[in-house]
Design an enzyme around this catalytic site. Structure first.
Site, PDB file in Angstrom:
ATOM      1  N   LEU A  68      16.797  13.744  25.180  1.00 36.46           N
ATOM      2  CA  LEU A  68      17.017  15.054  24.283  1.00 36.46           C
ATOM      3  C   LEU A  68      18.190  14.934  23.560  1.00 36.46           C
ATOM      4  O   LEU A  68      19.241  14.381  24.140  1.00 36.46           O
ATOM      5  CB  LEU A  68      16.620  16.325  25.108  1.00 36.46           C
ATOM      6  CG  LEU A  68      15.073  15.999  26.301  1.00 36.46           C
ATOM      7  CD1 LEU A  68      14.822  17.192  27.223  1.00 36.46           C
ATOM      8  CD2 LEU A  68      14.071  16.623  24.487  1.00 36.46           C
ATOM      9  N   ASP A  69      18.119  15.663  22.162  1.00 34.64           N
ATOM     10  CA  ASP A  69      19.306  15.567  21.671  1.00 34.64           C
ATOM     11  C   ASP A  69      20.202  16.424  22.844  1.00 34.64           C
ATOM     12  O   ASP A  69      19.524  17.632  23.591  1.00 34.64           O
ATOM     13  CB  ASP A  69      19.347  16.517  20.628  1.00 34.64           C
ATOM     14  CG  ASP A  69      18.790  15.698  19.659  1.00 34.64           C
ATOM     15  OD1 ASP A  69      18.229  14.376  19.621  1.00 34.64           O
ATOM     16  OD2 ASP A  69      18.090  15.648  18.708  1.00 34.64           O
ATOM     17  N   ARG A  70      21.344  16.640  22.648  1.00 31.87           N
ATOM     18  CA  ARG A  70      22.498  17.089  23.139  1.00 31.87           C
ATOM     19  C   ARG A  70      22.622  19.047  23.491  1.00 31.87           C
ATOM     20  O   ARG A  70      22.311  19.180  24.263  1.00 31.87           O
ATOM     21  CB  ARG A  70      23.687  16.791  22.875  1.00 31.87           C
ATOM     22  CG  ARG A  70      25.202  17.516  23.589  1.00 31.87           C
ATOM     23  CD  ARG A  70      26.374  16.705  23.675  1.00 31.87           C
ATOM     24  NE  ARG A  70      26.934  17.731  22.520  1.00 31.87           N
ATOM     25  CZ  ARG A  70      27.547  18.651  22.624  1.00 31.87           C
ATOM     26  NH1 ARG A  70      28.054  19.797  23.162  1.00 31.87           N
ATOM     27  NH2 ARG A  70      27.510  18.919  21.038  1.00 31.87           N
ATOM     28  N   THR A 121      19.890  20.433  22.798  1.00 34.15           N
ATOM     29  CA  THR A 121      17.791  20.900  23.073  1.00 34.15           C
ATOM     30  C   THR A 121      17.758  20.462  24.481  1.00 34.15           C
ATOM     31  O   THR A 121      18.225  19.898  25.224  1.00 34.15           O
ATOM     32  CB  THR A 121      17.000  19.690  22.704  1.00 34.15           C
ATOM     33  OG1 THR A 121      17.233  19.177  21.272  1.00 34.15           O
ATOM     34  CG2 THR A 121      15.928  19.932  22.805  1.00 34.15           C
ATOM     35  N   ARG A 129      13.512  18.218  14.184  1.00 32.64           N
ATOM     36  CA  ARG A 129      14.475  18.817  13.017  1.00 32.64           C
ATOM     37  C   ARG A 129      13.828  18.981  11.395  1.00 32.64           C
ATOM     38  O   ARG A 129      14.444  19.845  10.639  1.00 32.64           O
ATOM     39  CB  ARG A 129      15.862  18.850  13.724  1.00 32.64           C
ATOM     40  CG  ARG A 129      15.721  19.404  15.078  1.00 32.64           C
ATOM     41  CD  ARG A 129      17.093  18.159  15.094  1.00 32.64           C
ATOM     42  NE  ARG A 129      18.777  18.570  15.384  1.00 32.64           N
ATOM     43  CZ  ARG A 129      19.838  18.276  15.418  1.00 32.64           C
ATOM     44  NH1 ARG A 129      19.627  17.236  16.316  1.00 32.64           N
ATOM     45  NH2 ARG A 129      20.416  18.679  15.443  1.00 32.64           N
TER      46      ARG A 129
END
Length: 241
Positions: A70-72, A74, A175
């Site tokens: 997961l993105d940081r 998120t 996104r």
């Protein structure tokens, strides 16, 4: 599977990562990752979730490994495999698109139409030390086919809550796709999202991995949900959503 722990974790770090567990069995652990914590790697000199998995190391020195990222910024559901066979099983299932990931996001206004499929190829672009994704034509060099589903859960004059489902697994896919239809995610500085929502500052990218459904090594499917974190729920409540 790595067999040597390269650093020691504090009691607080061990307690924290254990508190994020939302589901566990002999094959896997599912966490509700907080926003601000990198899954792996990253340039910030701080422990990542991958590092914190040493808290679950077994007596033989082996420890779980992350199945996806997961993105940081998120928050939400992320899966780790406890054994090498489980890691192999999940890796194949991921490649075969047998994982169903469902996210929730805040946006400044409801999309038109309220639900739909975004089919827009993406290409990675390096700008300085940062990586971005851009929507490109299908025949552009380096283009990767990318599809996302979206549907509006609630909307008013203050904004909207949408449910997002990536059908492919590209970096920053949700996104970029939402920005592409003119509805960037609240708090998404990189892709043009609003920095306020319902008259309040957005503390981060307002994207939460709410649910993960995947095949289990023993057969059948498992569905795990993670409750919205406080910052997300507070903004949603402020907007009356």
């Amino acid at each position: 599977m790595k067999t040597r722990q390269p650093f020691s974790l504090t009691d607080e770090e061990i307690a924290a990562v254990r508190s994020w567990v939302v589901h566990e069995d002999a094959h896997l652990i599912v966490f509700n990752k907080p926003s601000g914590l990198s899954s792996q790697g990253g340039r910030i000199q701080a422990h990542t979730l991958d590092d914190l998995l040493w808290a679950f190391a077994r007596s033989n020195g082996k420890r779980p490994e992350l199945v996806h990222r997961l993105d940081r910024d998120t928050s939400g559901v992320i899966l780790a495999a406890k054994t090498k066979p489980a890691a192999g099983f999940f890796g194949k299932a991921l490649q075969a698109r047998k994982f169903q990931k469902t996210y929730r996001a805040l946006i400044a206004a409801a999309p038109e139409p309220r639900a739909g499929l975004i089919d827009a190829p993406l290409r990675r672009q390096e700008i300085g030390r940062e990586s971005y994704m851009r929507v490109v034509e299908a025949d552009a060099e380096g283009a990767q086919a990318s599809q996302s589903r979206y549907r509006t859960l609630a909307a008013n004059e203050q904004g909207a809550v949408v449910e997002l489902e990536p059908l492919t697994g590209r970096m920053h896919q949700l996104r970029v796709h939402m920005a592409h239809i003119g509805r960037p995610l609240v708090g998404d500085v990189r892709y043009g999202g609003a920095l306020t929502f319902a008259g309040r500052a957005a503390p981060r990218l307002m994207l939460h991995a709410a649910r993960l459904s995947f095949p289990h090594p023993d057969g059948g499917r498992v569905t795990v949900e993670a409750p919205e974190p406080e910052d997300f729920a507070a903004l949603r409540q402020a907007a009356g959503l």
